[in-house]
Design a protein around this motif. Structure first.
Motif, mmCIF file in Angstrom:
data_model
loop_
_atom_site.group_PDB
_atom_site.id
_atom_site.type_symbol
_atom_site.label_atom_id
_atom_site.label_comp_id
_atom_site.label_asym_id
_atom_site.label_seq_id
_atom_site.Cartn_x
_atom_site.Cartn_y
_atom_site.Cartn_z
ATOM 1 N N SER A 168 -3.400 10.205 -15.195
ATOM 2 C CA SER A 168 -4.303 9.432 -14.337
ATOM 3 C C SER A 168 -3.798 9.333 -12.898
ATOM 4 O O SER A 168 -4.542 8.922 -12.008
ATOM 5 N N LEU A 169 -2.551 9.698 -12.660
ATOM 6 C CA LEU A 169 -1.988 9.768 -11.311
ATOM 7 C C LEU A 169 -1.298 11.104 -11.135
ATOM 8 O O LEU A 169 -0.707 11.646 -12.079
ATOM 9 N N ARG A 170 -1.327 11.617 -9.928
ATOM 10 C CA ARG A 170 -0.595 12.853 -9.642
ATOM 11 C C ARG A 170 0.880 12.548 -9.396
ATOM 12 O O ARG A 170 1.233 11.505 -8.868
ATOM 13 N N GLY A 171 1.709 13.486 -9.780
ATOM 14 C CA GLY A 171 3.129 13.390 -9.486
ATOM 15 C C GLY A 171 3.438 14.140 -8.204
ATOM 16 O O GLY A 171 2.738 14.006 -7.207
ATOM 17 N N ARG A 172 4.472 14.950 -8.241
ATOM 18 C CA ARG A 172 4.842 15.737 -7.064
ATOM 19 C C ARG A 172 3.752 16.754 -6.729
ATOM 20 O O ARG A 172 3.243 17.452 -7.611
ATOM 21 N N GLU A 173 3.426 16.851 -5.431
ATOM 22 C CA GLU A 173 2.400 17.787 -4.987
ATOM 23 C C GLU A 173 2.917 18.817 -3.998
ATOM 24 O O GLU A 173 2.202 19.755 -3.662
ATOM 25 N N ASP A 227 0.819 -1.215 0.000
ATOM 26 C CA ASP A 227 0.000 0.000 0.000
ATOM 27 C C ASP A 227 0.856 1.270 0.000
ATOM 28 O O ASP A 227 0.339 2.383 -0.127
ATOM 29 N N ARG A 228 2.186 1.107 0.122
ATOM 30 C CA ARG A 228 3.098 2.251 0.042
ATOM 31 C C ARG A 228 3.391 2.640 -1.403
ATOM 32 O O ARG A 228 3.937 3.713 -1.669
ATOM 33 N N PHE A 229 3.016 1.775 -2.367
ATOM 34 C CA PHE A 229 3.349 2.019 -3.760
ATOM 35 C C PHE A 229 2.296 2.913 -4.409
ATOM 36 O O PHE A 229 1.099 2.673 -4.273
ATOM 37 N N THR A 230 2.762 3.917 -5.131
ATOM 38 C CA THR A 230 1.856 4.896 -5.715
ATOM 39 C C THR A 230 1.328 4.462 -7.074
ATOM 40 O O THR A 230 0.130 4.590 -7.362
ATOM 41 N N GLY A 231 2.213 3.938 -7.935
ATOM 42 C CA GLY A 231 1.789 3.512 -9.264
ATOM 43 C C GLY A 231 2.925 3.606 -10.263
ATOM 44 O O GLY A 231 4.101 3.641 -9.885
ATOM 45 N N GLU A 232 2.589 3.673 -11.546
ATOM 46 C CA GLU A 232 3.583 3.692 -12.611
ATOM 47 C C GLU A 232 3.799 5.104 -13.145
ATOM 48 O O GLU A 232 2.876 5.919 -13.168
ATOM 49 N N LEU A 233 5.013 5.353 -13.599
ATOM 50 C CA LEU A 233 5.350 6.662 -14.142
ATOM 51 C C LEU A 233 4.464 7.004 -15.341
ATOM 52 O O LEU A 233 4.072 8.165 -15.523
ATOM 53 N N GLY A 234 4.109 6.005 -16.135
ATOM 54 C CA GLY A 234 3.238 6.249 -17.280
ATOM 55 C C GLY A 234 1.895 6.819 -16.889
ATOM 56 O O GLY A 234 1.282 7.580 -17.653
ATOM 57 N N GLN A 235 1.426 6.487 -15.686
ATOM 58 C CA GLN A 235 0.158 7.021 -15.209
ATOM 59 C C GLN A 235 0.272 8.504 -14.858
ATOM 60 O O GLN A 235 -0.701 9.248 -14.968
ATOM 61 N N VAL A 236 1.462 8.910 -14.422
ATOM 62 C CA VAL A 236 1.706 10.338 -14.180
ATOM 63 C C VAL A 236 1.739 11.076 -15.511
ATOM 64 O O VAL A 236 1.161 12.156 -15.659
ATOM 65 N N ILE A 237 2.398 10.470 -16.501
ATOM 66 C CA ILE A 237 2.520 11.095 -17.815
ATOM 67 C C ILE A 237 1.157 11.266 -18.475
ATOM 68 O O ILE A 237 0.874 12.317 -19.073
ATOM 69 N N ASN A 238 0.287 10.243 -18.349
ATOM 70 C CA ASN A 238 -1.024 10.350 -19.005
ATOM 71 C C ASN A 238 -2.075 11.063 -18.154
ATOM 72 O O ASN A 238 -3.221 11.226 -18.577
#
Length: 327
Positions: free
Chosen positions: A285-290, A272-283
């Motif tokens: 669907s996931l936030r990057g640095r906040e 549950d510590r894992f955020t996701g894939e870098l591709g999801q930030v690029i597209n």
């Protein structure tokens, strides 16, 4: 069929262009547009050397390739590259192999590009100090990608052999002078990472190579070297301190990277510590640095989607270069 050597590719293709190709590869991969089976890997009894085969196909981009790669970390003792590879670019409509290109150089480019793309999306904008741990065959491209992603005043490089780190720093100061960054050798990894804004580790160590508690708030770290389950260059303290943890491929990392598998097995971290894939930030669907204070970690084991889009872009550009050997 076209044969492209490293020197051929260097004449018409840049790491910056490769970063664009790899960025698209991450986006396509996380959108499910690239077929990338987990790579076939045969490990020798020494548990160091390995033989790998990495196929990939993207219908949307009419792209197909296979990379054959042999990883022998101890080759550095014989002044030989640790990676020996070839990439076969394939016409996706006919199945004809239309190009064989230097897989060592393609691997260096796309692996460096992966870190560069991660830093582009995840690092703070006002970075000043970089750190690079490991000066093997992958290190030069990692360093250049760091400098493309962020304009840095200084980059400290560290290696298990201090003389090798000094030689590498001197060579890189000359080769990468256009970026205007001072590249210096550090006596040890902890000296290198002190107050560093961006950090890349690219070693084959089985033990953490720096103290995770010394990482400053707001730093972005790329773990590149841990491509087998017994390798653990990244300290668990860093994983615990990280606000976000991204992967190139979650399934590949959870199958191969000791950086993640070992602390999971030891119950030092949970999934549950894992955020996701870098591709999801690029597209998107996931936030990057906040926030500027977040510590962000990116783990990459390398996926064939990176080779695929890099090989495609190299081959397409080669058609106007009149370089290479027709076989």
């Amino acid at each position: 069929m076209l044969l492209l050597s490293k020197s051929d590719i260097q004449k018409f293709y840049s790491l910056k262009e490769c970063m664009s190709a790899v960025e698209k590869a991450f986006e396509l991969f996380s959108a499910g547009e690239v077929e990338v089976p987990l790579r076939t890997q045969i490990v020798k009894h020494d548990q160091k050397s390995s033989f790998l085969c990495m196929p990939a196909f993207c219908e949307k981009k009419e792209a197909s390739c296979v990379k054959i790669l042999n990883m022998f970390p101890d080759n550095i003792k014989q002044n030989l590259p640790s990676i020996n590879a070839q990439v076969l670019n394939i016409d996706a409509n006919t199945g004809v192999i239309n190009c064989i290109m230097d897989g060592n150089y393609v691997t260096q480019l796309r692996t460096g590009a992966a870190s560069g793309v991660a830093l582009k999306y995840l690092a703070n904008e006002n970075c000043q100090i970089g750190a690079l741990i490991g000066t093997g065959g992958q290190a030069a491209a990692q360093l250049e990608a760091m400098l493309i992603a962020r304009k840095l005043d200084e980059v400290r490089v560290s290696d298990i052999n201090y003389d090798r780190a000094k030689d590498f720093a001197a060579k890189m100061n000359e080769q990468l002078a256009e970026y205007g960054s001072k590249i210096v050798a550090a006596k040890d990894p902890n000296e290198a990472i002190e107050d560093a804004d961006v950090i890349i580790s690219v070693t084959t160590s089985k033990n953490p190579v720096y103290d995770g508690n010394k990482i400053k708030a707001g730093a972005t770290i790329c773990g590149v070297g841990s491509y087998q389950p017994q390798m653990e260059e990244t300290p668990v303290e860093l994983l615990k301190r990280s606000s976000k943890i991204y992967f190139d491929s979650k399934s590949a990392v959870l199958a191969e990277s000791g950086d993640i598998l070992i602390p999971l097995k030891n119950k030092e971290i949970k999934e549950d510590r894992f955020t996701g894939e870098l591709g999801q930030v690029i597209n998107g669907s996931l936030r990057g640095r906040e926030s500027e204070d977040e510590i962000i970690f990116f783990e990459t084991v390398g996926i064939a989607a990176q080779d695929l889009m890099t090989a495609k872009s190299i081959f397409e550009k080669s058609q106007a270069s009149n370089l290479g050997t027709n076989w």
